[in-house]
Design an enzyme around this catalytic site. Structure first.
Site, PDB file in Angstrom:
ATOM      1  N   LYS B 128       0.801  -1.225   0.000  1.00  0.00           N
ATOM      2  CA  LYS B 128       0.000   0.000   0.000  1.00  0.00           C
ATOM      3  C   LYS B 128       0.837   1.280   0.000  1.00  0.00           C
ATOM      4  O   LYS B 128       0.338   2.341  -0.367  1.00  0.00           O
ATOM      5  CB  LYS B 128      -0.930   0.013   1.228  1.00  0.00           C
ATOM      6  N   GLU B 212      -2.114  -7.101  14.959  1.00  0.00           N
ATOM      7  CA  GLU B 212      -0.712  -7.279  15.306  1.00  0.00           C
ATOM      8  C   GLU B 212      -0.476  -6.920  16.768  1.00  0.00           C
ATOM      9  O   GLU B 212      -1.332  -6.339  17.425  1.00  0.00           O
ATOM     10  CB  GLU B 212       0.143  -6.403  14.380  1.00  0.00           C
ATOM     11  N   LYS B 227      -5.593   3.109   2.292  1.00  0.00           N
ATOM     12  CA  LYS B 227      -6.482   2.615   1.231  1.00  0.00           C
ATOM     13  C   LYS B 227      -7.332   3.749   0.661  1.00  0.00           C
ATOM     14  O   LYS B 227      -7.612   3.787  -0.544  1.00  0.00           O
ATOM     15  CB  LYS B 227      -7.352   1.495   1.790  1.00  0.00           C
TER      16      LYS B 227
END
Lengths: 350, 350
Positions: B128, B212, B227
């Site tokens: 990304k 995470e 995004k």
């Protein structure tokens, strides 16, 4: 700038909707897609086939159609009574086939498509007949002549499903499709979920123009069957016949059944489904095809698709489930599907 | 048969997932797409860059990676410590950039992409960073070299959204996008809707590998912002900076707020949105970009998208609202997006 010469056969709601888009989006198509699209011929039942080498004046043609006047009143056109002859004589880069769907013999659309392909024209169509009844023959003909045959608008109008599966999900092996592919019956079932009887809901749909005076094609599931046949051909490469699709309409569904389903946190929907029975994409696996009312749990992404909206859930090896929800009919939405197909032809996608 | 020579930089979950697909789908890609794809080079942090002219043995490479051994153990490979040098020296038809996302300076992915494009390679990426921080520069470079830069997998993994909007809805003018683009926060909010506290839901997501150890990028909205920047560039042609996106994460959302929303028939979702403020597609209209928790009514197609699923609703002139729901992460799903992009490059779509 790439010049595209377009022919439209069938100039009702769908053909006019596309012509309108071509007119309002002419500058955008030039700027963003490098396409200069001109409409060289139009055919409808009233006027036969008219052609003008340098392009027709789209607003003028739309005005004639709206006034129910003959399109031959457009200045400077050549005229053929028989669209087949006109198309054969003139040609173009792309045929847009937009005559009404005929699920008996697919005429006159299928003849228009055969001639256009044989003349080396790409074909985009919103007419369900040819794809439902003769996809095999027509795609073979298109391959033979090195042209594209695209039919995004035949399923969920311009909501992109065929291109999304074939191109957006290229490389994935699809093993099942389940969809709400008929807006009329979904409107009726939604109204019944809100408390109406079948008769009331049908009358309401007719009053709004969602259902025809003779609603058989929608409420008995024939329209959904046609779309199921098209998906079988385009997504699974299988040529099914109408009789291969297990079919049950919505005419025997009662308000009580719909309400009882709601009490159990379900929603009754007319679901069109295609499923490889072996659960994989082997060529030999049987393909089960079905159009029938199903009680869907609320966790199903199709359960909450209400009114005239359509939806399709795709199950594939790499993507579990992908669902696409969008309009399934309408002048602009159907024109949009044709326009996207035209742009894809120009880009040379296969 | 068209032979495609592929290079993969970054060989973690995403790169390995693609390699697996290339191996299991090799025959299908030949039969259905007429493509013979060979993997000529792979780079990862442990091994540097390895290259083999006649193609690497994919199962062997996957085994080495799984055993955390150096990929240089593959027989017959040439080796460079520095992937940039290896790529510059060897090249290929398509670079698959799959190094981890870095939202500070997009390295090392952006350097890999620059070199590949300059060598005339198409680039497909799941990373990304480059698209979020430097789309303008990279697309200009791609145009200059006549190659494609595709990044389907950066938004909703392989669920086709970018191609669906740009190609499936070609010709439509999009004026707004609203999406659930981060699976971790959607999993957390779904668990909170089921009664968990934020802390419990986060711990649960971490235990399942959805979040995470340091969950900041997800829960503070940075991943969704990246995004959003990519969609701004690819769908609206606007180059926004991270600071242009109004951002609020989910860390301050309480179980009580979530439950109260449910009582009012709403669902709280982390919604990423882009909206042309003038309500049309004029170049000059301002583009509002936002990532924030929103209480959505149940009639909203995004409201029922639960767990790690993602979804995007597209509003366009010709199609009112189209919603695409599908997986937003995962080894196979992300590999699928890369594979579809590779096939599109081979087809010559732009």
């Amino acid at each position: 700038m790439k010049r595209l010469r377009l022919s439209i056969t069938g100039f009702g709601t769908v053909g006019q909707g596309l012509a309108e888009l071509l007119s309002t989006k002419h500058a955008l198509l030039q700027q963003e897609y490098n396409l200069d699209i001109i409409l060289v011929s139009v055919a409808n039942a009233r006027s036969g086939f008219i052609y003008r080498e340098n392009g027709l004046d789209i607003p003028a043609i739309l005005e004639l159609a709206a006034a129910r006047r003959s399109l031959t009143a457009h200045p400077g056109v050549t005229h053929w009574e028989n669209p087949l002859e006109g198309l054969r004589t003139t040609g173009g880069d792309i045929l847009v086939e937009a005559t009404p769907t005929n699920l008996h013999d697919a005429e006159p659309g299928i003849s228009h498509i055969r001639i256009a392909i044989s003349k080396g024209m790409h074909v985009v169509t919103a007419n369900k007949g040819p794809g439902a009844l003769a996809a095999d023959e027509l795609f073979a003909l298109a391959r033979q002549h090195g042209v594209q045959l695209r039919m995004e608008s035949t399923v969920m109008a311009g909501t992109p499903v065929i291109s999304t599966i074939r191109e957006g999900m290229a490389g994935a092996s699809v093993h099942a499709l389940r969809g709400i592919l008929n807006g009329t019956t979904n409107y009726i079932l939604t109204a019944m979920a809100a408390g109406q009887s079948y008769g009331e809901a049908l009358a309401d749909a007719q009053a709004r123009g969602y259902a025809e005076t003779d609603p058989t094609a929608d409420v008995e599931g024939f329209d959904a069957v046609a779309k199921t046949l098209i998906l079988a051909a385009l997504i699974f490469g299988r040529s099914l016949k109408p009789g291969d699709v297990i079919r049950q309409g919505v005419t025997t569904i009662t308000r009580e059944q719909v309400q009882q389903a709601i009490e159990q946190d379900n929603r009754i929907k007319l679901v069109a489904s295609l499923r490889l029975l072996a659960g994989d994409a082997r060529q030999e696996a049987a393909l089960e095809a079905r159009v029938a009312p199903v009680a869907l749990p609320l966790s199903d992404p199709l359960a909450r698709v209400d009114g005239v909206m359509n939806a399709l859930t795709v199950s594939a090896d790499t993507l579990s489930e992908v669902t696409i929800i969008g309009p399934g009919a309408g002048r602009a939405a159907t024109g949009q599907g044709l326009l996207a197909d035209i742009i894809a032809c120009a880009r040379g996608q296969v």
